[in-house]
Motif scaffolding. Sequence first.
Motif, PDB file in Angstrom:
ATOM      1  N   VAL A  56       9.658  -7.934   6.497  1.00  0.00           N
ATOM      2  CA  VAL A  56       8.652  -8.000   7.551  1.00  0.00           C
ATOM      3  C   VAL A  56       8.262  -9.435   7.887  1.00  0.00           C
ATOM      4  N   LYS A  72      -1.181 -13.858   4.782  1.00  0.00           N
ATOM      5  CA  LYS A  72      -1.294 -12.519   5.363  1.00  0.00           C
ATOM      6  C   LYS A  72      -1.472 -12.584   6.878  1.00  0.00           C
ATOM      7  N   PHE A  75       1.661 -12.524   9.672  1.00  0.00           N
ATOM      8  CA  PHE A  75       2.423 -11.377  10.165  1.00  0.00           C
ATOM      9  C   PHE A  75       1.514 -10.151  10.200  1.00  0.00           C
ATOM     10  N   GLU A  76       1.555  -9.443  11.311  1.00  0.00           N
ATOM     11  CA  GLU A  76       0.747  -8.241  11.512  1.00  0.00           C
ATOM     12  C   GLU A  76      -0.682  -8.471  11.034  1.00  0.00           C
ATOM     13  N   GLU A  78      -3.544  -8.024  12.186  1.00  0.00           N
ATOM     14  CA  GLU A  78      -4.606  -7.038  12.402  1.00  0.00           C
ATOM     15  C   GLU A  78      -4.591  -5.909  11.383  1.00  0.00           C
ATOM     16  N   ARG A  79      -3.551  -5.833  10.550  1.00  0.00           N
ATOM     17  CA  ARG A  79      -3.431  -4.729   9.597  1.00  0.00           C
ATOM     18  C   ARG A  79      -3.852  -5.180   8.198  1.00  0.00           C
ATOM     19  N   LYS A  81      -3.871  -5.555   4.330  1.00  0.00           N
ATOM     20  CA  LYS A  81      -2.676  -5.503   3.477  1.00  0.00           C
ATOM     21  C   LYS A  81      -2.958  -6.139   2.126  1.00  0.00           C
ATOM     22  N   PHE A 109       0.600  -2.095   3.053  1.00  0.00           N
ATOM     23  CA  PHE A 109      -0.423  -1.989   4.086  1.00  0.00           C
ATOM     24  C   PHE A 109      -1.431  -0.918   3.658  1.00  0.00           C
ATOM     25  N   PRO A 159      -8.626  -0.737  13.658  1.00  0.00           N
ATOM     26  CA  PRO A 159      -7.175  -0.843  13.829  1.00  0.00           C
ATOM     27  C   PRO A 159      -6.625   0.497  14.297  1.00  0.00           C
TER      28      PRO A 159
END
Length: 249
Positions: A56, A72, A75-76, A78-79, A81, A109, A159
Amino acid sequence: LKREIAFWSSPRRSRASRSDAGPAMDAAAARDEGAVGNGEVDEVLVTVNMMSGAVVFGPEPIGRTCTVAELKGLFEAERPKRLLLGETILNNDDTLESWPREVDLSVVFVREDVTGDVGGAWFGNAAYVPRMANEELGCEVFHVHGVCWFHVWGKLQLPPGAFKVGFRVKRLPDLHFRVPIVLLLNGEETRRVKLEDELDAERGWELLEVGTFQAGGEVNIEMKGADCSEGGQGGKNGLLIDLAIATPI
């Protein structure tokens, strides 16, 4: 500080120097300060993999002064993790300084409760809806104590995914509202309840559900006395209100 008590637990308002939900700004700042892979500092070649083995992120050189929270955010963002190095869950404030030159991380996640502050008519007024310290939660909450015009609102930023949204409340022995409470999600009525029937003092803090939401983004929730649309209102007592909260379903 994150409290893990059933579905109504969540981080407190004062919490959060760095959080899983919002590292993107920290990551951008790290880039600006030269902490993330600009060739001027020692770097680690980082690859992040799902548990399935799918990559990822990376491989990409990251400066050793970068924190896990900033990583963190690359990448992504808003999620929420968690990152793992082997079987060790990494803390947000950890840096890459002791890592080898190349490292493979695993990402999980997670879906956690999302909370927001509440406000309302006469909230904070010592005569009607005062703030009071609550030792059980370790914070201040609102105490409905004689207010006639009862109207409460809260805002949540969610989210994508399915959530049950509502207010965290606690019934007191002297609960007395007399009229139904109208619950609204983004301005639309979802249901009407009598708090005397809906809440149980023996359950302590519980979620007064407004509805469900799946699209992600901003969610506005409200509860108000049905008598707000009438010419006169009666006094309402015996309810503690903490937060607006969304729990994954």
